[in-house]
Design an enzyme around this catalytic site. Structure first.
Site, PDB file in Angstrom:
ATOM      1  N   ILE A 151       0.888  -1.060  -0.262  1.00  0.00           N
ATOM      2  CA  ILE A 151      -0.116   0.165  -0.180  1.00  0.00           C
ATOM      3  C   ILE A 151       0.791   1.324   0.257  1.00  0.00           C
ATOM      4  O   ILE A 151       0.631   2.164  -1.160  1.00  0.00           O
ATOM      5  CB  ILE A 151      -1.340  -0.006   1.161  1.00  0.00           C
ATOM      6  CG1 ILE A 151      -2.190  -0.923   1.660  1.00  0.00           C
ATOM      7  CG2 ILE A 151      -2.184   1.511   1.570  1.00  0.00           C
ATOM      8  CD1 ILE A 151      -2.620  -1.111   2.378  1.00  0.00           C
ATOM      9  N   THR A 228      -3.450   4.805   7.622  1.00  0.00           N
ATOM     10  CA  THR A 228      -4.932   4.025   7.210  1.00  0.00           C
ATOM     11  C   THR A 228      -4.367   1.977   7.019  1.00  0.00           C
ATOM     12  O   THR A 228      -5.289   1.182   6.811  1.00  0.00           O
ATOM     13  CB  THR A 228      -5.453   3.379   5.286  1.00  0.00           C
ATOM     14  OG1 THR A 228      -3.849   3.971   4.647  1.00  0.00           O
ATOM     15  CG2 THR A 228      -6.377   5.067   4.705  1.00  0.00           C
ATOM     16  N   SER A 229      -3.451   2.640   8.517  1.00  0.00           N
ATOM     17  CA  SER A 229      -2.986   1.046   8.931  1.00  0.00           C
ATOM     18  C   SER A 229      -3.751   0.255  10.033  1.00  0.00           C
ATOM     19  O   SER A 229      -4.829  -0.247   9.542  1.00  0.00           O
ATOM     20  CB  SER A 229      -1.715   0.982   8.957  1.00  0.00           C
ATOM     21  OG  SER A 229      -1.391   2.435  10.832  1.00  0.00           O
ATOM     22  N   ARG A 230      -4.088   0.768  10.759  1.00  0.00           N
ATOM     23  CA  ARG A 230      -4.334   0.078  12.317  1.00  0.00           C
ATOM     24  C   ARG A 230      -4.206   1.132  13.447  1.00  0.00           C
ATOM     25  O   ARG A 230      -3.317   2.137  13.377  1.00  0.00           O
ATOM     26  CB  ARG A 230      -3.531  -1.290  12.779  1.00  0.00           C
ATOM     27  CG  ARG A 230      -4.033  -2.890  11.772  1.00  0.00           C
ATOM     28  CD  ARG A 230      -5.015  -2.711  11.536  1.00  0.00           C
ATOM     29  NE  ARG A 230      -5.472  -4.103  10.741  1.00  0.00           N
ATOM     30  CZ  ARG A 230      -5.750  -3.968  10.328  1.00  0.00           C
ATOM     31  NH1 ARG A 230      -6.464  -3.241   9.135  1.00  0.00           N
ATOM     32  NH2 ARG A 230      -5.966  -5.269   9.641  1.00  0.00           N
ATOM     33  N   GLU A 259     -13.225  -0.075  16.984  1.00  0.00           N
ATOM     34  CA  GLU A 259     -13.836   0.566  15.749  1.00  0.00           C
ATOM     35  C   GLU A 259     -15.399  -0.996  15.938  1.00  0.00           C
ATOM     36  O   GLU A 259     -15.213  -1.135  16.728  1.00  0.00           O
ATOM     37  CB  GLU A 259     -13.212  -0.292  14.921  1.00  0.00           C
ATOM     38  CG  GLU A 259     -12.166   0.478  14.293  1.00  0.00           C
ATOM     39  CD  GLU A 259     -11.038   0.472  13.586  1.00  0.00           C
ATOM     40  OE1 GLU A 259     -11.722  -0.778  12.443  1.00  0.00           O
ATOM     41  OE2 GLU A 259     -10.690   0.564  12.959  1.00  0.00           O
ATOM     42  N   HIS A 278     -12.567   2.443   8.389  1.00  0.00           N
ATOM     43  CA  HIS A 278     -12.305   1.474   7.496  1.00  0.00           C
ATOM     44  C   HIS A 278     -12.410   0.798   7.107  1.00  0.00           C
ATOM     45  O   HIS A 278     -13.418   0.037   6.648  1.00  0.00           O
ATOM     46  CB  HIS A 278     -12.453   0.398   9.116  1.00  0.00           C
ATOM     47  CG  HIS A 278     -10.959  -0.344   9.448  1.00  0.00           C
ATOM     48  ND1 HIS A 278     -10.860  -1.647  10.160  1.00  0.00           N
ATOM     49  CD2 HIS A 278     -10.914  -1.440   7.727  1.00  0.00           C
ATOM     50  CE1 HIS A 278      -9.564  -2.599   9.667  1.00  0.00           C
ATOM     51  NE2 HIS A 278      -9.695  -2.717   7.961  1.00  0.00           N
TER      52      HIS A 278
HETATM   53  P1  NAD Z   1       2.420  -5.177   3.758  1.00  0.00           P
HETATM   54  O1  NAD Z   1       3.447  -6.173   4.215  1.00  0.00           O
HETATM   55  O2  NAD Z   1       3.120  -5.295   1.943  1.00  0.00           O
HETATM   56  O3  NAD Z   1       4.003  -3.619   3.626  1.00  0.00           O
HETATM   57  C1  NAD Z   1       4.086  -3.113   5.181  1.00  0.00           C
HETATM   58  C2  NAD Z   1       5.343  -2.755   5.134  1.00  0.00           C
HETATM   59  O4  NAD Z   1       5.331  -1.900   6.606  1.00  0.00           O
HETATM   60  C3  NAD Z   1       6.751  -3.768   4.808  1.00  0.00           C
HETATM   61  O5  NAD Z   1       7.235  -3.065   3.994  1.00  0.00           O
HETATM   62  C4  NAD Z   1       7.387  -3.602   5.756  1.00  0.00           C
HETATM   63  O6  NAD Z   1       9.046  -3.682   5.769  1.00  0.00           O
HETATM   64  C5  NAD Z   1       7.036  -2.353   6.783  1.00  0.00           C
HETATM   65  N1  NAD Z   1       7.286  -2.419   7.975  1.00  0.00           N
HETATM   66  C6  NAD Z   1       7.230  -2.966   9.309  1.00  0.00           C
HETATM   67  N2  NAD Z   1       7.529  -2.400  10.620  1.00  0.00           N
HETATM   68  C7  NAD Z   1       7.825  -1.825  10.261  1.00  0.00           C
HETATM   69  C8  NAD Z   1       8.580  -0.422  11.387  1.00  0.00           C
HETATM   70  N3  NAD Z   1       8.872  -1.171  11.943  1.00  0.00           N
HETATM   71  N4  NAD Z   1       7.994   0.801  11.158  1.00  0.00           N
HETATM   72  C9  NAD Z   1       8.264   0.848   9.088  1.00  0.00           C
HETATM   73  N5  NAD Z   1       8.198   0.440   8.118  1.00  0.00           N
HETATM   74  C10 NAD Z   1       7.656  -1.043   8.535  1.00  0.00           C
HETATM   75  O7  NAD Z   1       1.204  -4.295   4.339  1.00  0.00           O
HETATM   76  P2  NAD Z   1       0.394  -3.606   3.329  1.00  0.00           P
HETATM   77  O8  NAD Z   1      -0.552  -4.310   1.931  1.00  0.00           O
HETATM   78  O9  NAD Z   1       1.108  -2.554   2.403  1.00  0.00           O
HETATM   79  O10 NAD Z   1      -0.930  -2.943   4.437  1.00  0.00           O
HETATM   80  C11 NAD Z   1      -0.314  -2.391   5.429  1.00  0.00           C
HETATM   81  C12 NAD Z   1      -1.298  -2.546   6.331  1.00  0.00           C
HETATM   82  O11 NAD Z   1      -2.060  -1.891   6.124  1.00  0.00           O
HETATM   83  C13 NAD Z   1      -1.348  -3.963   6.942  1.00  0.00           C
HETATM   84  O12 NAD Z   1      -0.612  -4.360   7.902  1.00  0.00           O
HETATM   85  C14 NAD Z   1      -3.220  -2.971   7.503  1.00  0.00           C
HETATM   86  O13 NAD Z   1      -2.844  -3.267   8.815  1.00  0.00           O
HETATM   87  C15 NAD Z   1      -3.418  -2.168   6.860  1.00  0.00           C
HETATM   88  N6  NAD Z   1      -4.578  -2.372   6.099  1.00  0.00           N
HETATM   89  C16 NAD Z   1      -5.749  -1.426   6.133  1.00  0.00           C
HETATM   90  C17 NAD Z   1      -6.874  -1.472   5.271  1.00  0.00           C
HETATM   91  C18 NAD Z   1      -8.181  -0.904   5.404  1.00  0.00           C
HETATM   92  O14 NAD Z   1      -8.967  -1.175   4.778  1.00  0.00           O
HETATM   93  N7  NAD Z   1      -8.304  -0.050   5.903  1.00  0.00           N
HETATM   94  C19 NAD Z   1      -7.006  -2.125   3.644  1.00  0.00           C
HETATM   95  C20 NAD Z   1      -5.717  -3.087   4.330  1.00  0.00           C
HETATM   96  C21 NAD Z   1      -4.071  -3.113   4.825  1.00  0.00           C
END
Ligand code: NAD
Length: 321
Positions: A151, A228-230, A259, A278
């Site tokens: 993302i 948009t992560s958690r 949530e 979300h």
């Molecule tokens: P991904 O695993 O492809 O990417 C996560 C990245 O974070 C990786 O490149 C990893 O190296 C990096 N990372 C890990 N720990 C870190 C730190 N301490 N500091 C900096 N970078 C770090 O995951 P993604 O598909 O890009 O999704 C990211 C997050 O988004 C998911 O884990 C999920 O929680 C969230 N998400 C939210 C929604 C939503 O509806 N809002 C939907 C999908 C995912």
């Protein structure tokens, strides 16, 4: 006899049809009808969206071979327990990435242009003159991406390409580093340089409250934060305080700790804070891709093939109970 696969929440019809053609697909009627542990009896697979799968439930599901997460974050699944039981956990990593990236960008643009404030003021019967809603352009400004995965990279590319932003990112684990994104080795430097921040890390112990008082102290008062992560990645009390104190210009949040968000949440109603429930992956396209990908993973594993996106590949070499 076809293997039973439980689906804990509704999924897109495309995924359901794939599953139902090869298995006895069963929709969980919810905890009021039957506890999850009971619904999982005899199930060899489960597709889970936001339901929690604790260790005791996994250990009790004696026939279970695969837990397919519909989406990316697996923090509600006891992956260690699944691994110990030889149950493979899969996710659908890229399936919703574009949808979430587009929402992150929508939140960023909306906060930058204060979209939402006028409508809210008008609804409350106190519209102001348009000068009160002055915004900023994003072109040439610095976007700091925290977590450059599926993302984060899409957000960086969209912001750099379509909007002409300068994109920096902090991700200590990303290797190789993609072209066109400037690498920043420490989070503090990224926080201090950024005009806008977008968070895309998974929730882990290391990232819980990553953006707390210490991190916010580095941020410019004109900065816009998008998450948009958690929800747990941001210290919500510290964020609310920073915005109220004028130490941060605004925020766009798709996720909060509890949530669904309640109207009395400390971040609700703050000027220039946009909240969405979300819904990063809630698009026709994203939902279809996630359902199809999760169903395909279930079918692969039940047919004896290797899954494409195992979260715990070590479970594949353990004998299933
Ligand atoms: P991904 O695993 O492809 O990417 C996560 C990245 O974070 C990786 O490149 C990893 O190296 C990096 N990372 C890990 N720990 C870190 C730190 N301490 N500091 C900096 N970078 C770090 O995951 P993604 O598909 O890009 O999704 C990211 C997050 O988004 C998911 O884990 C999920 O929680 C969230 N998400 C939210 C929604 C939503 O509806 N809002 C939907 C999908 C995912």
């Amino acid at each position: 006899m076809k293997p039973k696969v439980l689906v804990t929440e509704p999924i897109h019809q495309v995924g359901w049809n794939l599953l139902a053609a090869e298995t006895e697909a069963v929709a969980w009627a919810g905890p009021q009808a039957a506890p999850l542990a009971q619904a999982l009896e005899e199930a060899q697979g489960v597709i889970v969206r936001s339901a929690r799968l604790p260790g005791d439930v996994i250990r009790g599901a004696k026939q279970l071979r695969i837990i397919a997460k519909h989406g990316a974050g697996v923090e509600k699944i006891d992956v260690a327990a699944a691994t110990a039981c030889g149950v493979v956990v899969t996710s659908t990593p890229a399936a919703n990435a574009q949808s979430v990236a587009e929402l992150a960008l929508a939140l960023l643009l909306s906060v930058a242009r204060r979209i939402g404030e006028y409508t809210r003021d008008l609804t409350l019967g106190k519209p102001q003159l348009r000068q009160a809603y002055q915004g900023i352009e994003l072109q040439g400004r610095v976007l700091g991406v925290i977590g450059l995965g599926e993302i984060g990279l899409r957000v960086g590319r969209l912001a750099g390409g379509a909007l002409g932003m300068r994109v920096l990112a902090y991700d200590p684990y990303r290797d190789p580093w993609p072209e066109g994104i400037e690498r920043v080795r420490t989070l503090d430097v990224l926080l201090a340089e950024a005009d806008c921040l977008s968070i895309h890390v998974p929730l882990m112990e290391e990232t819980r409250k990553l953006i707390g008082p210490a991190a916010l102290a580095w941020v410019r008062p004109t900065c816009i934060l998008v998450n948009t992560s958690r929800g747990e990645v941001v210290d919500e009390a510290a964020l609310a305080e920073a915005i109220r104190g004028g130490r941060l210009a605004g925020a766009g949040l798709d996720v909060v700790v509890d949530e669904p968000i309640r109207p009395d949440h400390p971040l609700a109603g703050l000027p220039n804070v946009l909240l969405t429930p979300h819904l990063g992956s809630v698009t026709e396209d994203g939902l279809m891709r996630m359902a199809r990908a999760a169903a395909e993973e279930v079918l692969r594993v039940l047919q004896g093939e290797a899954p494409r996106y195992p979260v715990n590949p070590e479970a594949l070499v353990k004998p299933n109970r």
